[in-house]
Design an enzyme around this catalytic site. Structure first.
Site, PDB file in Angstrom:
ATOM      1  N   ASP A  54       0.820  -1.205   0.000  1.00 40.50           N
ATOM      2  CA  ASP A  54       0.000   0.000   0.000  1.00 40.50           C
ATOM      3  C   ASP A  54       0.857   1.259   0.000  1.00 40.50           C
ATOM      4  OD1 ASP A  54      -2.344  -1.369   0.010  1.00 40.50           O
ATOM      5  OD2 ASP A  54      -2.749  -1.150   2.156  1.00 40.50           O
ATOM      6  N   LYS A  85      -3.721   3.260  -2.484  1.00 37.37           N
ATOM      7  CA  LYS A  85      -4.896   4.092  -2.718  1.00 37.37           C
ATOM      8  C   LYS A  85      -4.700   5.406  -1.978  1.00 37.37           C
ATOM      9  CE  LYS A  85      -7.707  -0.058  -1.929  1.00 37.37           C
ATOM     10  NZ  LYS A  85      -6.764  -0.689  -0.991  1.00 37.37           N
TER      11      LYS A  85
END
Length: 465
Positions: free
Chosen positions: A249, A271
């Protein structure tokens, strides 16, 4: 080499300990752990040492040492503060050919005690030959962190199947390759993950199939913590260094990513608000696809995967497809960042509870249970709350929280780039604009924030306000 390392079987055999104090107790515990019966000789005997001997069916001789105390003993320990007595014990033992250890006197020893890493039946011994025992203990401490606690179970599993494997693979080289593959493969990983029964079942199936085996993939859902690599767990680091593929991530610090296996394939699936490099449903499918190819897949997430990390969604997909997985918790941002900022989340005088809250919901709103969030005696920690901060502060005040309630912004907590800004609900949004605060930033609201002035210890970027 001044001493030859050997392992001495003491099960049910008699060992003599001369001395009754703390040092003698420490040595006696080691002997008892190895299954020895104890004969302890000393005018005064420590109460714990007395209990240890009695529990093991040993002998307590509450008197001075005598030259006739050795018969039947296979090992003698001198652990007194009387140097002439220790020397006498050593001479008598050597004259009878009995191994002897004199505490803190290597010259009087025919055997010495190493620093021990015990993962029975796997045991590792480290010795400096008595020259630098503190160094040996430091090395042992490092080994304790490197060798998983479940290695003993893994060795026990190998012991139970050793003869069957020998029958199936009479060739020594073939057996060696078999065990090397087993200790580095999925069966070993099941043991290390705390699933020994499953590991044994897989090994049974493997042997019943004539050793024909198709590799089965697995997913490691690992929490990388808030940013400081030193906060990783031992298990997280081990899995990071053996994965074939890494899905990571945006919140995973580069310094943590560098600890992954060098030749592992790396896939960025990060994200940020309203900008998903890879949609969540695609990540879920990707985990299934990669594991189905027999790969060991590391899903590396910042913080803890089960606290606003969508880890539950990912393993739900894995479970639906029968993909093996394990979850390694990480230090969540609330705990790590607060600690590095010197803000205790609970405190007897200020907060008796803490609540973790997501700063934005699935639809991008900040529609939260505001009345619950203004209850007294609690600390609020907002994850992903930077964009919605003006609304958060406004609603907390509107529902009864004082505008002067202390609050803090912690940007890139636990890293060298950490910045902390403290204020109140009234001026917190203004601090964001003034100091150009950006994500990742944690928001803490509550009386405990005022303790930072006294408890701050970590310097970070030293731009705090």
């Amino acid at each position: 080499m001044d001493f030859l390392p050997l392992f001495h079987s003491l099960q049910g055999r008699l060992a003599l300990v001369v001395g009754g104090g703390e040092v003698a107790l420490r040595k006696a515990r080691l002997l008892a752990d190895a299954g020895a019966r104890l004969r302890v000789v000393a005018p005064q005997i420590h109460i714990e040492l007395r209990h240890l001997v009695e529990q093991g069916g040993g002998e307590l001789l509450e008197r001075d040492y005598q030259d006739g105390d050795q018969p039947g003993c296979v090992l003698i320990i001198a652990a007194t503060d009387d140097e002439p007595l220790n020397a006498e014990v050593s001479r008598a033992a050597n004259a009878r050919g009995i191994p002897v250890n004199v505490v803190d006197a290597p010259a009087l020893c025919s055997v010495i005690f190493p620093a021990i890493v015990d993962r029975s039946p796997l045991v590792v011994a480290v010795s400096s030959g008595g020259d630098a025992p503190v160094l040996a203990r430091l090395i042992r401490a490092k080994l304790e962190t490197w060798i998983p606690s479940t290695y003993g179970q893994l060795a026990g599993l190998a012991s139970r199947f050793r003869h069957r494997v020998k029958e199936l693979l009479p060739d020594l080289q073939q057996r060696r390759v078999f065990w090397e593959n087993l200790f580095q493969g999925e069966i070993a990983e099941r043991v290390l993950a705390g699933r020994p029964a499953e590991a044994e079942r897989l090994l049974e199936e493997h042997l019943a199939g004539g050793l024909a085996h198709i590799a089965t993939g697995e997913v490691y859902l690992v929490g990388a913590g808030p940013g400081d690599p030193d906060l990783l767990t031992f298990r997280a680091l081990r899995l990071m260094q053996q994965a074939d593929v890494v899905l990571y991530d945006r919140l995973v610090a580069p310094s943590i990513l560098e600890l992954c296996r060098r030749d592992a394939e790396r896939l960025y699936v990060g994200k940020r608000r309203a900008e998903h490099a890879v949609p969540q449903d695609r990540i879920n499918r990707l985990l299934v696809e990669l594991a189905s190819q027999g790969k060991r897949v590391l899903r590396l997430k910042g913080g803890d995967p089960f606290i606003f990390g969508r880890g539950g969604e990912e393993i739900d997909e894995l479970a639906a497809h029968g993909i093996p997985f394990q979850v390694v918790p990480g230090i969540t941002a609330a705990s790590g960042c607060a600690a590095y900022a010197g803000i205790p989340l609970t405190h007897r005088d200020h907060a008796q509870s803490v609540r973790f809250v997501t700063g934005h919901l699935k639809d991008g709103t900040t529609d939260l249970p505001w009345q619950d969030l203004v209850a007294p005696g609690q600390t609020l920690v907002f994850y992903m709350g930077l964009v919605g901060l003006p609304v958060i502060c406004e609603q907390l005040v509107a529902h009864g929280r004082s505008a002067q309630t202390p609050a803090a912004l912690i940007q890139q907590g636990t890293t060298a780039q950490q910045r902390v800004f403290t204020g109140t609900l009234e001026n917190l949004p203004q601090l964001v604009a003034e100091h150009e605060v950006h994500a990742p930033t944690l928001v803490i609201v509550g009386e405990v924030v005022q303790l930072r002035d006294k408890l701050a210890w970590f310097e970070g970027a030293r731009e705090d306000a």
